[in-house]
Design a protein around this motif. Sequence first.
Motif, PDB file in Angstrom:
ATOM      1  N   ASP A   1     -19.120   9.210   9.256  1.00 26.37           N
ATOM      2  CA  ASP A   1     -18.312   8.412   8.451  1.00 26.37           C
ATOM      3  C   ASP A   1     -16.791   8.334   8.840  1.00 26.37           C
ATOM      4  O   ASP A   1     -16.859   9.317   8.809  1.00 26.37           O
ATOM      5  N   VAL A   2     -16.704   7.125   9.388  1.00 29.09           N
ATOM      6  CA  VAL A   2     -14.797   7.008   9.814  1.00 29.09           C
ATOM      7  C   VAL A   2     -14.373   6.440   8.969  1.00 29.09           C
ATOM      8  O   VAL A   2     -14.959   4.757   8.399  1.00 29.09           O
ATOM      9  N   VAL A   3     -13.255   6.957   7.949  1.00 22.98           N
ATOM     10  CA  VAL A   3     -12.830   6.265   6.733  1.00 22.98           C
ATOM     11  C   VAL A   3     -11.909   5.592   6.177  1.00 22.98           C
ATOM     12  O   VAL A   3     -10.565   6.672   6.454  1.00 22.98           O
ATOM     13  N   ALA A   4     -11.702   4.659   6.320  1.00 19.42           N
ATOM     14  CA  ALA A   4      -9.558   4.331   5.462  1.00 19.42           C
ATOM     15  C   ALA A   4      -9.846   4.812   4.654  1.00 19.42           C
ATOM     16  O   ALA A   4     -10.433   4.420   3.173  1.00 19.42           O
TER      17      ALA A   4
ATOM     18  N   LEU B   1       1.299  -1.471   0.215  1.00 22.89           N
ATOM     19  CA  LEU B   1      -0.090   0.117   0.320  1.00 22.89           C
ATOM     20  C   LEU B   1       0.645   1.003   0.489  1.00 22.89           C
ATOM     21  O   LEU B   1       2.047   0.774   0.744  1.00 22.89           O
ATOM     22  N   GLU B   2       0.177   2.114  -1.060  1.00 24.16           N
ATOM     23  CA  GLU B   2       1.462   2.980  -1.014  1.00 24.16           C
ATOM     24  C   GLU B   2       1.283   4.258  -0.060  1.00 24.16           C
ATOM     25  O   GLU B   2       2.328   4.600   1.249  1.00 24.16           O
ATOM     26  N   ASP B   3       0.118   4.144   0.688  1.00 26.62           N
ATOM     27  CA  ASP B   3      -0.184   5.010   2.085  1.00 26.62           C
ATOM     28  C   ASP B   3      -1.737   4.869   2.297  1.00 26.62           C
ATOM     29  O   ASP B   3      -2.270   4.236   1.491  1.00 26.62           O
ATOM     30  N   VAL B   4      -1.658   4.672   3.962  1.00 26.72           N
ATOM     31  CA  VAL B   4      -2.861   4.438   4.458  1.00 26.72           C
ATOM     32  C   VAL B   4      -3.139   5.818   5.546  1.00 26.72           C
ATOM     33  O   VAL B   4      -2.391   6.579   6.137  1.00 26.72           O
ATOM     34  N   TRP B   5      -4.608   6.496   5.271  1.00 29.51           N
ATOM     35  CA  TRP B   5      -4.532   7.297   6.634  1.00 29.51           C
ATOM     36  C   TRP B   5      -6.621   6.861   6.342  1.00 29.51           C
ATOM     37  O   TRP B   5      -6.883   6.588   5.795  1.00 29.51           O
ATOM     38  N   VAL B   6      -6.647   7.630   7.740  1.00 29.68           N
ATOM     39  CA  VAL B   6      -8.296   7.154   8.209  1.00 29.68           C
ATOM     40  C   VAL B   6      -8.591   8.814   9.072  1.00 29.68           C
ATOM     41  O   VAL B   6      -7.785   9.366   9.291  1.00 29.68           O
ATOM     42  N   LYS B   7      -9.657   9.464   8.353  1.00 32.37           N
ATOM     43  CA  LYS B   7     -10.401  10.568   8.815  1.00 32.37           C
ATOM     44  C   LYS B   7     -11.629  10.167   8.461  1.00 32.37           C
ATOM     45  O   LYS B   7     -12.037  10.059   8.266  1.00 32.37           O
ATOM     46  N   ARG B   8     -12.109  11.461   9.274  1.00 29.68           N
ATOM     47  CA  ARG B   8     -14.068  12.027  10.115  1.00 29.68           C
ATOM     48  C   ARG B   8     -14.585  11.823   8.482  1.00 29.68           C
ATOM     49  O   ARG B   8     -14.047  13.014   8.696  1.00 29.68           O
ATOM     50  N   VAL B   9     -15.442  11.786   7.658  1.00 32.25           N
ATOM     51  CA  VAL B   9     -16.056  12.577   6.650  1.00 32.25           C
ATOM     52  C   VAL B   9     -17.243  11.987   7.466  1.00 32.25           C
ATOM     53  O   VAL B   9     -18.347  11.116   6.956  1.00 32.25           O
ATOM     54  N   GLY B  10     -18.143  13.386   8.227  1.00 31.62           N
ATOM     55  CA  GLY B  10     -19.686  13.621   8.072  1.00 31.62           C
ATOM     56  C   GLY B  10     -19.474  12.406   9.262  1.00 31.62           C
ATOM     57  O   GLY B  10     -18.543  12.572  10.383  1.00 31.62           O
TER      58      GLY B  10
ATOM     59  N   ILE C   1     -14.017   2.206   3.186  1.00 30.86           N
ATOM     60  CA  ILE C   1     -12.369   2.564   2.635  1.00 30.86           C
ATOM     61  C   ILE C   1     -12.924   3.210   1.241  1.00 30.86           C
ATOM     62  O   ILE C   1     -14.067   2.582   0.391  1.00 30.86           O
ATOM     63  N   LYS C   2     -11.781   4.235   1.032  1.00 30.21           N
ATOM     64  CA  LYS C   2     -12.226   4.104  -0.124  1.00 30.21           C
ATOM     65  C   LYS C   2     -10.537   4.041  -0.627  1.00 30.21           C
ATOM     66  O   LYS C   2      -9.495   4.269   0.020  1.00 30.21           O
ATOM     67  N   VAL C   3     -10.744   3.621  -1.844  1.00 30.53           N
ATOM     68  CA  VAL C   3      -8.966   3.448  -2.616  1.00 30.53           C
ATOM     69  C   VAL C   3      -8.695   4.016  -3.949  1.00 30.53           C
ATOM     70  O   VAL C   3      -9.524   5.065  -4.450  1.00 30.53           O
TER      71      VAL C   3
END
Length: 174
Positions: free
Chosen positions: A99-102, A88-97, A138-140
């Motif tokens: 949802d908690v999105v990876a 995986l080039e990079d991984v981060w987790v962020k709250r979007v509304g 999860i967003k790729v």
Amino acid sequence: MAKVRLTTEEIMKIGFFEKIANVPILDCVLNDERVAFIVKEGDVGAAIGKGGENVKTAEEKFGKKVDIIEYSDDWRKFIRNIFAPIHLEDVWVKRVGKDVVAFIKVSPRSRKAIFGEKGKNLERALEILKRHTKITKIKVIVEKPKPKKRRPRRSFKEQKEETQENETKQVDGQ
């Protein structure tokens, strides 16, 4: 880590694998062709066994591929462990509304492996993450390949002159 509700089949598979590997199993996720066991940090080597013997024994018993995934409280590391050995080039987790999105950034070469047939790998990863983290999506992101640096185009006249120059050097050099 939240309490995980296990099916009878998952409990039986955990019991069998714990006996052969002598390692406590935190969770078991099943689908049609795979069984994934989640183990504590540091237990992955013992779970796999010498030369992969524990995994081979379980695969023969279950008639399915067996994956050993190392749990981590660091969600980014846990996501990398779920998808290992895919880079995986990079991984981060962020709250979007709500949802908690990876977010997972991969090269175009890794895209197919990340998704799996009909998105099965991604579905399984999300199921595991929902059971052990607050991640809900999860967003790729597929990284576009960097363009190769190209030399500026030369006119036909410039190419011809260079060729003549090189031929002259070769003749003079002999």
